[in-house]
Write an enzyme that holds these catalytic residues in place. Structure first.
Site, mmCIF file in Angstrom:
data_model
loop_
_atom_site.group_PDB
_atom_site.id
_atom_site.type_symbol
_atom_site.label_atom_id
_atom_site.label_comp_id
_atom_site.label_asym_id
_atom_site.label_seq_id
_atom_site.Cartn_x
_atom_site.Cartn_y
_atom_site.Cartn_z
ATOM 1 N N ARG A 115 7.136 0.619 1.793
ATOM 2 C CA ARG A 115 7.621 -0.004 0.556
ATOM 3 C C ARG A 115 9.024 0.498 0.216
ATOM 4 O O ARG A 115 9.288 1.690 0.288
ATOM 5 C CB ARG A 115 6.662 0.314 -0.589
ATOM 6 C CG ARG A 115 7.130 -0.277 -1.898
ATOM 7 C CD ARG A 115 6.007 -0.424 -2.861
ATOM 8 N NE ARG A 115 6.500 -0.881 -4.143
ATOM 9 C CZ ARG A 115 5.743 -0.997 -5.219
ATOM 10 N NH1 ARG A 115 4.475 -0.669 -5.157
ATOM 11 N NH2 ARG A 115 6.243 -1.429 -6.346
ATOM 12 N N ARG B 37 5.700 -6.629 -1.314
ATOM 13 C CA ARG B 37 5.540 -5.227 -0.914
ATOM 14 C C ARG B 37 4.323 -5.064 -0.001
ATOM 15 O O ARG B 37 3.289 -5.710 -0.204
ATOM 16 C CB ARG B 37 5.420 -4.317 -2.133
ATOM 17 C CG ARG B 37 4.516 -4.852 -3.228
ATOM 18 C CD ARG B 37 4.964 -4.282 -4.582
ATOM 19 N NE ARG B 37 4.103 -4.698 -5.660
ATOM 20 C CZ ARG B 37 4.329 -5.798 -6.390
ATOM 21 N NH1 ARG B 37 5.342 -6.575 -6.137
ATOM 22 N NH2 ARG B 37 3.513 -6.107 -7.372
ATOM 23 N N ASP C 145 0.721 -1.713 -2.721
ATOM 24 C CA ASP C 145 0.868 -1.467 -4.156
ATOM 25 C C ASP C 145 -0.367 -0.723 -4.616
ATOM 26 O O ASP C 145 -1.481 -1.260 -4.551
ATOM 27 C CB ASP C 145 0.969 -2.841 -4.857
ATOM 28 C CG ASP C 145 1.510 -2.720 -6.265
ATOM 29 O OD1 ASP C 145 1.889 -1.611 -6.662
ATOM 30 O OD2 ASP C 145 1.540 -3.746 -6.971
ATOM 31 N N ASP D 153 -1.901 1.112 -7.900
ATOM 32 C CA ASP D 153 -1.705 1.354 -9.334
ATOM 33 C C ASP D 153 -2.847 2.213 -9.852
ATOM 34 O O ASP D 153 -4.009 1.898 -9.605
ATOM 35 C CB ASP D 153 -1.721 0.031 -10.115
ATOM 36 C CG ASP D 153 -0.462 -0.786 -9.883
ATOM 37 O OD1 ASP D 153 0.594 -0.174 -9.635
ATOM 38 O OD2 ASP D 153 -0.547 -2.028 -9.937
#
Ligand code: AMP
Length: 432
Positions: free
Chosen positions: A86, A96, A99, A101
Site C-alpha cells: 500500500r 489499495r 485496508d 481498519d
C-alpha cells in the site's frame, strides 16, 4: 500482561489478488505475539466508496483477542498494509491492495490524532456492519454516531472539542450561519485538507443583525446543510440555539475599531461587534487551531483578524477565496431571496469589479478612474442600486492615501430589490 481485549478489524482489498492479500495478512497477524485471530467473517464484493474510478472491494471483518494496546495493534495493521504494497502517499479512497481498519476495541472510545474507535465511518457502511454482526459483535454497546455528528448542546460540543484537543488533534472550525452553498463547502474542504477534525457551526447570530434586518427570515435549511457537510466529510456540526449562546443577563460584547469603520460597519451599526463576539465565543467553546473565513466578507476578515491579534487568541485565521456562480455572482445564502431576473442582474457587480481590475492591469493607478470604470458598468444595470463602492488597501482594508494606488481591493455593496449583495476583488492579485 495486560488483560485480553476483543477487537474487531475491518478487512478490505481492491488491488491485485484481493483474497490472497487478506488471507496473507491474517496469517501474519496470527503470528504477532499478543494477537489471536479468533474468527473471520465471509468476504464479500463491495462497490468502492468515493475516490477515482476503481475496481470492487473484497470486504470482511475479523474478531481478534489481543493483549496489545489499541495503538500498538494499529501499528501492526499499518505495517501489514505497507508489506502488502500500500502506498501511503496516495490520498484516502484510492485503490489499495490491503485496508485494515480497527473498528472496535473492547467497548473503548478512542479519539486521538492517530486513531478513532469505534471507527467513525462504520455506522453507515453495510459492508462493515454486516460482517461485524456475522461475527457476533455487540454493537448495542456503542452509540451509533452519524457523520457529521450534529451537536446542539453547548456543553456537549465543548466536551467533544476538549476530547479532540487532549487527543492531540488539530481542529479546524468553520463558522457559518447555515443555508450552506459551494462557498461554505470550499471552506470545509480547506479545513479537511489540513486538519484532523473539522467542525462547522451553523448559527444565525441575532447579535449581528440590526432591528430592521432579516434575522427572522434568514434562510434556514439544516437538513440540506448536514447533507452537504456529510459529503464534505466534516466531523461535527454545532447548532446551538440563541438562548443557550446568550443566556439571561448576557451583556458583554467585544468592541471593534478602525477595521469596522465605513462600508458594512457604516451600513450596519453594531454588526461587527456582534460578529466578533460570537466568533470569540465559538472559538472559546471549540478551541480550534485554525478558523476559516471567506474573502466574500472581506471586511469581516479584517475585523476578526484584528480582534484575534489584539486579544492574543492562539488560532490561525485562514482566508479562502470567493466562490462564484458561473455568471460571476458571488455565492451567498441571501441569493435565495433573488428571482431569476434579479440573480442575472446581480452578476453586474462582478463585471464592474472585473472592469476596474482590467483597467488596473492596463496600468491605470488613479483611484477615481478605477472607481469610475466599475461604476460605469454597474450603473448600466437597471434594478441594481449601488450602496457603496470603495478602494481600500489590501489586507487590513485601511483607506487609501492620495496618489497612485499600489495593491488595492475594490469592495461593493448594492441592493437588488430588497436584497443586499456584497462583492470584492483584489485589483493587483490574481484571483484563484
Ligand atoms: P455566512 O454563513 O454567510 O456567515 O458565511 C460563513 C462563511 O462563509 C464566511 O466566512 C463567509 O465569508 C464564507 N462565505 C460565504 N459566501 C462565500 C463564497 N461565495 N465564497 C467563499 N466563502 C464564502
Amino acid at each position: 500482561m495486560p488483560a485480553a481485549v476483543t477487537a474487531f478489524l475491518g478487512l478490505g482489498s481492491n488491488l491485485g489478488d484481493r483474497e490472497t492479500n487478506i488471507r496473507k495478512a491474517l496469517e501474519r497477524l496470527a503470528r504477532v505475539p499478543g494477537v489471536e485471530v479468533a474468527t473471520v467473517s465471509t468476504l464479500r464484493e463491495t462497490a468502492p466508496v468515493g475516490g477515482p474510478a476503481q475496481g470492487a472491494f473484497l470486504n470482511g471483518a475479523a474478531r481478534l483477542v489481543t493483549s496489545l494496546p489499541a495503538a500498538a495493534l494499529l501499528a501492526v495493521c499499518r505495517e501489514l498494509e505497507r508489506e502488502a504494497g500500500r502506498d501511503f502517499r496516495l490520498p484516502r479512497n484510492h485503490p489499495r491492495p490491503l485496508d485494515l481498519d480497527l473498528l472496535l476495541y473492547g467497548d473503548e472510545i478512542i479519539d486521538t490524532r492517530e486513531l478513532q474507535v469505534p471507527h467513525p465511518r462504520m455506522w453507515e457502511r453495510g459492508f462493515v456492519l454486516d460482517p461485524l454482526r456475522e461475527l457476533g459483535a455487540d454493537l448495542s454497546a456503542h452509540e451509533a454516531v452519524p457523520r457529521p455528528r450534529v451537536v446542539r448542546d453547548v456543553e456537549e460540543f465543548a466536551a467533544l472539542s476538549t476530547r479532540w484537543l487532549h487527543g492531540g488533534c488539530v481542529t479546524g472550525l468553520v463558522p457559518t450561519m447555515g443555508a450552506l452553498h459551494a462557498g461554505h463547502a470550499s471552506l470545509v474542504r480547506a479545513a479537511r485538507a489540513e486538519c484532523d477534525r473539522v467542525a462547522v457551526t451553523v448559527f444565525v447570530n441575532p447579535l449581528q443583525f440590526g432591528p430592521k434586518e432579516d434575522y427572522a427570515r434568514y434562510p434556514r435549511s439544516l437538513e440540506a446543510d448536514v447533507e452537504l457537510l456529510r459529503r464534505e466529510d466534516a466531523d461535527a456540526v454545532f447548532v446551538p440555539d440563541a438562548a443557550a449562546m446568550y443566556g439571561s443577563g448576557f451583556c458583554s460584547q467585544v468592541a471593534v475599531g478602525a477595521e469596522a469603520e465605513g462600508m458594512e460597519g457604516a451600513a450596519r451599526p453594531g454588526h461587527f461587534s456582534g460578529v466578533v463576539t460570537v466568533v470569540l465565543k465559538l472559538l472559546a467553546i471549540a478551541r480550534p487551531a485554525r478558523v476559516y473565513f471567506g474573502s466574500k466578507d472581506a471586511q469581516q476578515v479584517a475585523v476578526v483578524r484584528r480582534m484575534l491579534t489584539d486579544l492574543g487568541f492562539p488560532v490561525a485565521l485562514r482566508e479562502c477565496p470567493i466562490v462564484r456562480e458561473p455568471s460571476g455572482l458571488a455565492m451567498s445564502s441571501r441569493n435565495a431571496y433573488l428571482s431569476p431576473e434579479q440573480r442575472a442582474a446581480g452578476a453586474v457587480l462582478y463585471r464592474g469589479l472585473a472592469a476596474a481590475r482590467d483597467a488596473f492591469r492596463s496600468g491605470d493607478r488613479d483611484a477615481a478612474a478605477l472607481l469610475q470604470a466599475a461604476r460605469a458598468v454597474i450603473g448600466s444595470e437597471r434594478g441594481v442600486e449601488l450602496e457603496y463602492l470603495e478602494l481600500r488597501r489590501e489586507g487590513d482594508l485601511a483607506p487609501l492615501g492620495p496618489g497612485p494606488v499600489l495593491d488595492p481591493r475594490m469592495l461593493v455593496a448594492a441592493r437588488v430589490g430588497h436584497t443586499r449583495l456584497l462583492d470584492n476583488v483584489s485589483l493587483a492579485r490574481a484571483e484563484p
